[in-house]
Enzyme design. Sequence first.
Site, PDB file in Angstrom:
ATOM      1  CB  THR A   1      -0.941   0.013   1.236  1.00 20.57           C
ATOM      2  OG1 THR A   1      -1.637  -1.208   1.307  1.00 20.57           O
ATOM      3  CG2 THR A   1      -1.914   1.144   1.218  1.00 20.57           C
TER       4      THR A   1
ATOM      5  NE  ARG B   1      -9.229  -7.447   3.093  1.00 21.19           N
ATOM      6  CZ  ARG B   1      -8.244  -6.572   3.172  1.00 21.19           C
ATOM      7  NH1 ARG B   1      -7.891  -5.851   2.132  1.00 21.19           N
ATOM      8  NH2 ARG B   1      -7.596  -6.387   4.307  1.00 21.19           N
TER       9      ARG B   1
ATOM     10  N   GLY C   1     -10.459  -3.656   2.247  1.00 21.79           N
ATOM     11  CA  GLY C   1      -9.728  -3.377   3.478  1.00 21.79           C
ATOM     12  C   GLY C   1      -9.978  -1.970   3.970  1.00 21.79           C
ATOM     13  CG  ASP C   2      -6.758  -0.225   6.120  1.00 16.73           C
ATOM     14  OD1 ASP C   2      -6.481  -1.057   5.218  1.00 16.73           O
ATOM     15  OD2 ASP C   2      -5.869   0.414   6.720  1.00 16.73           O
TER      16      ASP C   2
ATOM     17  CB  THR D   1       0.646   0.723   4.951  1.00 14.31           C
ATOM     18  OG1 THR D   1       1.737   0.921   5.845  1.00 14.31           O
ATOM     19  CG2 THR D   1       0.637   1.856   3.943  1.00 14.31           C
ATOM     20  N   GLY D   2      -1.022  -1.662   6.370  1.00 11.33           N
ATOM     21  CA  GLY D   2      -0.949  -2.792   7.291  1.00 11.33           C
ATOM     22  C   GLY D   2      -2.258  -3.547   7.328  1.00 11.33           C
TER      23      GLY D   2
ATOM     24  N   GLY E   1      -5.603  -4.309   7.358  1.00 16.97           N
ATOM     25  CA  GLY E   1      -6.792  -3.489   7.164  1.00 16.97           C
ATOM     26  C   GLY E   1      -7.918  -3.839   8.107  1.00 16.97           C
TER      27      GLY E   1
HETATM   28  N1  ASP Z   1      -4.204  -1.976   4.470  1.00 24.23           N
HETATM   29  C1  ASP Z   1      -4.320  -2.706   3.234  1.00 24.23           C
HETATM   30  C2  ASP Z   1      -5.522  -3.588   3.268  1.00 24.23           C
HETATM   31  O1  ASP Z   1      -5.829  -4.143   4.304  1.00 24.23           O
HETATM   32  C3  ASP Z   1      -3.164  -3.549   2.917  1.00 24.23           C
HETATM   33  C4  ASP Z   1      -1.843  -2.963   3.085  1.00 24.23           C
HETATM   34  O2  ASP Z   1      -1.650  -1.949   3.723  1.00 24.23           O
HETATM   35  O3  ASP Z   1      -0.944  -3.540   2.507  1.00 24.23           O
HETATM   36  O4  ASP Z   1      -6.114  -3.801   2.249  1.00 24.23           O
END
Ligand code: ASP
Length: 404
Positions: A241, A269, A271-272, A292-293, A295
């Site tokens: 991300t 799906r 995410g955040d 990032t991380g 979600g």
């Molecule tokens: N936050 C993102 C998600 O959950 C993924 C990511 O940050 O790599 O989709």
Amino acid sequence: MAFSRREFITTAVLGSLSLSVDAQEPKEKASKVRQTMTTGPYPRPVIICAANGLNYLDDAYAFLKNGGDTLDAALRVVKGPEDDPNDDSVGLGGLPNEEGVVELDSCCMHGPTRRAGSVGGVRNIKNVSQVAKSVMAHTGHVMLVGEGAERFAVAQGFSRENLLTEHSRKIWLLWKETHSDWWGPGLANPNWKKRVKPGSPQSEEWQMKIKRMEEVAADLGIEPGLRMCAIRKVIFPPTGTIHCSALNDKGEISGSTTTSGLAWKIPGRVGDSPIIGAGCYTDQDVGSAGATGSGEENIKVAGAHTIIENMRRGMSPLDAGMDALKRIARNYNGDKDRLKYTDMTYYVLRKDGAWAGVSLWEGYEADKPHRIAVHDGTKRAEKTANLFPGFSQAWPPTPGSLVY
Ligand code: ASP
């Protein structure tokens, strides 16, 4: 990423067996990690972003200095990874969903006009950050998803293209053949248990599994030097991300987040990253934050919004970000057996130019600490401040393949 088998097994298996991660209340830790923030006076303009945006900061900074809009500056940064087929966490070449289809998410907020736009689950269009801006600029809506978002993008002049590169397709096939399963209760399930007690002969089982995966990787034509990296991405669906927040010398501020999301996700799906208030939130009166991380974890604490509200009440960017991380930890009652399968990095920029980068863990691997990239006249990447010492196991394991 070079990854020897020994290192891999150490990280993936022995690391997951280790219970030695410091389980202390994170409170005291936060005060010891103040390196990743400005101490003032705070220069402006400032751009902060995830480390994969570092190479695109010079251009965006020059654009801001010449009077460019803050959201357009942030979009210049995030377009870099979106266009880069070698960045497999964003845009073109992003790792696909479980059916091998790349689905992208993005949102943005424009501080000066207090507007927002978002798209989720978009196929075939690589610059979804700009599609999110188009939703903001050309509709009375805030969020479009799926097929409707794709058709809107085409109507706006974006081209459809195949986003699945050969590199990502082969890693997806490796996952499909050797490890595929998202179904079943996840990490947050109250009945979640370790399936195998520490001390059982996991290493041997894992060595056999990894050997098998190496054979399949070879059959798929994945280069020898890339095989362990591909296997790691299969077992720990990677995070990536990019978030970017930009502040100009008039004090205007905006933010954007864009991603291909969690690799191998169930189609649909989201995410955040496209959730305003989770993956990104900007308030012209306070500042801008993004994530990032994991979600799923970030949505539950409305991370970016929480951080902005914390700063509104007077917290520093560092403390505001740490507080959001503590809320994630609180959702697992501080249980590090579970938390080590999650990770989160927040990028926080206050309206006066103070900033911070904070992460749940130090990084995914010892030689790969989480970093925040910043340009405030000088471009650099710095380690984020971490709530917990030690390293995460990169991502929540797929429910059907938890191994302990
Ligand atoms: N936050 C993102 C998600 O959950 C993924 C990511 O940050 O790599 O989709």
